[in-house]
Motif scaffolding. Sequence first.
Motif, PDB file in Angstrom:
ATOM      1  N   THR A 187      -8.222  -8.200   1.189  1.00 37.86           N
ATOM      2  CA  THR A 187      -6.796  -8.532   1.072  1.00 37.86           C
ATOM      3  C   THR A 187      -6.574 -10.032   1.165  1.00 37.86           C
ATOM      4  OG1 THR A 187      -6.238  -6.418   2.096  1.00 37.86           O
ATOM      5  CG2 THR A 187      -4.513  -8.094   2.043  1.00 37.86           C
ATOM      6  N   ILE A 214       0.823  -5.892  -0.079  1.00 37.48           N
ATOM      7  CA  ILE A 214      -0.087  -5.642   1.044  1.00 37.48           C
ATOM      8  C   ILE A 214      -0.242  -4.142   1.277  1.00 37.48           C
ATOM      9  CG2 ILE A 214      -0.414  -5.962   3.518  1.00 37.48           C
ATOM     10  CD1 ILE A 214       0.963  -8.644   3.289  1.00 37.48           C
ATOM     11  N   ASN A 215       0.866  -3.413   1.213  1.00 35.24           N
ATOM     12  CA  ASN A 215       0.802  -1.956   1.371  1.00 35.24           C
ATOM     13  C   ASN A 215      -0.007  -1.304   0.252  1.00 35.24           C
ATOM     14  OD1 ASN A 215       2.414  -2.122   3.655  1.00 35.24           O
ATOM     15  ND2 ASN A 215       4.312  -1.825   2.505  1.00 35.24           N
ATOM     16  N   LEU A 216       0.095  -1.871  -0.955  1.00 37.83           N
ATOM     17  CA  LEU A 216      -0.684  -1.332  -2.071  1.00 37.83           C
ATOM     18  C   LEU A 216      -2.176  -1.529  -1.832  1.00 37.83           C
ATOM     19  CD1 LEU A 216      -0.699  -0.088  -4.925  1.00 37.83           C
ATOM     20  CD2 LEU A 216      -0.550  -2.429  -5.825  1.00 37.83           C
ATOM     21  N   ASP A 238       4.151 -10.744  -0.557  1.00 37.43           N
ATOM     22  CA  ASP A 238       4.984  -9.551  -0.686  1.00 37.43           C
ATOM     23  C   ASP A 238       4.354  -8.385   0.082  1.00 37.43           C
ATOM     24  OD1 ASP A 238       6.599  -7.474  -1.437  1.00 37.43           O
ATOM     25  OD2 ASP A 238       6.519  -7.897  -3.586  1.00 37.43           O
ATOM     26  N   HIS A 239       5.102  -7.796   1.006  1.00 42.18           N
ATOM     27  CA  HIS A 239       4.576  -6.706   1.819  1.00 42.18           C
ATOM     28  C   HIS A 239       4.309  -5.445   0.999  1.00 42.18           C
ATOM     29  CE1 HIS A 239       4.787  -8.383   5.909  1.00 42.18           C
ATOM     30  NE2 HIS A 239       5.782  -9.108   5.436  1.00 42.18           N
ATOM     31  N   ASN A 240       4.998  -5.306  -0.105  1.00 42.60           N
ATOM     32  CA  ASN A 240       4.701  -4.162  -0.975  1.00 42.60           C
ATOM     33  C   ASN A 240       3.295  -4.260  -1.559  1.00 42.60           C
ATOM     34  OD1 ASN A 240       7.285  -2.904  -0.720  1.00 42.60           O
ATOM     35  ND2 ASN A 240       8.131  -4.429  -2.133  1.00 42.60           N
ATOM     36  N   GLU A 277      -3.612  -1.770   1.071  1.00 43.59           N
ATOM     37  CA  GLU A 277      -3.987  -0.835   2.137  1.00 43.59           C
ATOM     38  C   GLU A 277      -4.126   0.585   1.592  1.00 43.59           C
ATOM     39  OE1 GLU A 277      -0.955  -1.292   5.034  1.00 43.59           O
ATOM     40  OE2 GLU A 277      -1.735  -3.183   5.837  1.00 43.59           O
ATOM     41  N   LEU A 278      -3.254   0.933   0.639  1.00 41.10           N
ATOM     42  CA  LEU A 278      -3.307   2.270   0.050  1.00 41.10           C
ATOM     43  C   LEU A 278      -4.617   2.505  -0.675  1.00 41.10           C
ATOM     44  CD1 LEU A 278      -1.781   4.928  -0.645  1.00 41.10           C
ATOM     45  CD2 LEU A 278      -0.881   3.741  -2.666  1.00 41.10           C
ATOM     46  N   TYR A 279      -5.127   1.459  -1.319  1.00 42.48           N
ATOM     47  CA  TYR A 279      -6.389   1.588  -2.050  1.00 42.48           C
ATOM     48  C   TYR A 279      -7.610   1.329  -1.164  1.00 42.48           C
ATOM     49  CZ  TYR A 279      -4.188   2.150  -6.597  1.00 42.48           C
ATOM     50  OH  TYR A 279      -3.479   2.638  -7.663  1.00 42.48           O
ATOM     51  N   ARG A 319      -9.631  -6.094   5.322  1.00 41.29           N
ATOM     52  CA  ARG A 319      -8.825  -7.273   5.647  1.00 41.29           C
ATOM     53  C   ARG A 319      -9.275  -8.490   4.855  1.00 41.29           C
ATOM     54  NH1 ARG A 319      -8.044  -9.069  11.850  1.00 41.29           N
ATOM     55  NH2 ARG A 319      -6.715  -7.218  11.751  1.00 41.29           N
ATOM     56  N   LYS A 365      -3.813 -12.695  -0.532  1.00 40.13           N
ATOM     57  CA  LYS A 365      -3.096 -13.696   0.254  1.00 40.13           C
ATOM     58  C   LYS A 365      -3.417 -15.126  -0.174  1.00 40.13           C
ATOM     59  CE  LYS A 365      -2.386 -10.929   4.427  1.00 40.13           C
ATOM     60  NZ  LYS A 365      -2.586 -10.858   5.898  1.00 40.13           N
TER      61      LYS A 365
END
Length: 280
Positions: free
Chosen positions: A182, A169-171, A165-167, A173-175, A179, A187
């Motif tokens: 993540t 992944i964005n979360l 889910d890209h949401n 990145e926000l925190y 890589r 993943k």
Amino acid sequence: MSDKTDAPPLRLKGTANAGRRAMALRISIPFLVIALLILIWSVYVKLSGVPPYILPGPAAVANALVTDWGTLAPALWVTTKITFLSLMLALVGGVGFAIFLVQSRWIELAFYPLAVILQVTPVVAISPLILIYAPSTQVALLICAFLVAFFPILSNMVQGLKSVDHNLINLFELYGASRWQTLFFLKLPAAQPYFMTGLRIGGGLALIAAVVAEFAAGSAGAGSGLAFRLLEAQYRLNIPRLFAALLLLSLLGVAIFAVTSFISWLALYRWHESSLKREN
């Protein structure tokens, strides 16, 4: 008041009994069907009078399995060893290469076609080259089985890593997750269902490839697997032994499927939709 307090345990007991009955049916029905097929096979052989060198009965196959166990058991071990070693190599190589591919779109475009080419090329066609360059026949068989089992694991793992889910992944990145954080904490866990599917497919294909590679290699002698024993029994018209070798191959395939399915259930049953029990 006591009726209300006693109702939930009774419902739980009824649910447990229903679960046990369902499990007993799931186990007993396949065995009953197999027993019925064996009975039909035995009756047909006796009534038709077909000779054992064309179609042996179940008793002849069981007798061959017992009397020729000293010959079939080492061959079974060789085939089992090649199958599981190739599957382990395919797991390591498939997962590692999948992680490498998803790091960049350009990396995937450059290297993924190579894996596709290896997959679509029949292993029988490239086995002569592998036999020439491999240091031994056993290594050649291992490479052939690895090539067949590698691509299903790779393709399923790549699909799983790309389906996160890209949401989320964005979360990450926000925190400020790196890589690798993540990858390991998002993943890879999210790709588990895809990996388990590739594991089940790769397990069966590794066995098939091990047998086909041995057919293509024409290996013989004491260190040969069940494929050579099949050919040997065919050439000698020892059909009961041929059926016994086929039975061992089938049981090995069932055992591999059962083990990989159990591993998949063990990894997914607590959280994934495909393994959760539903009430409706």
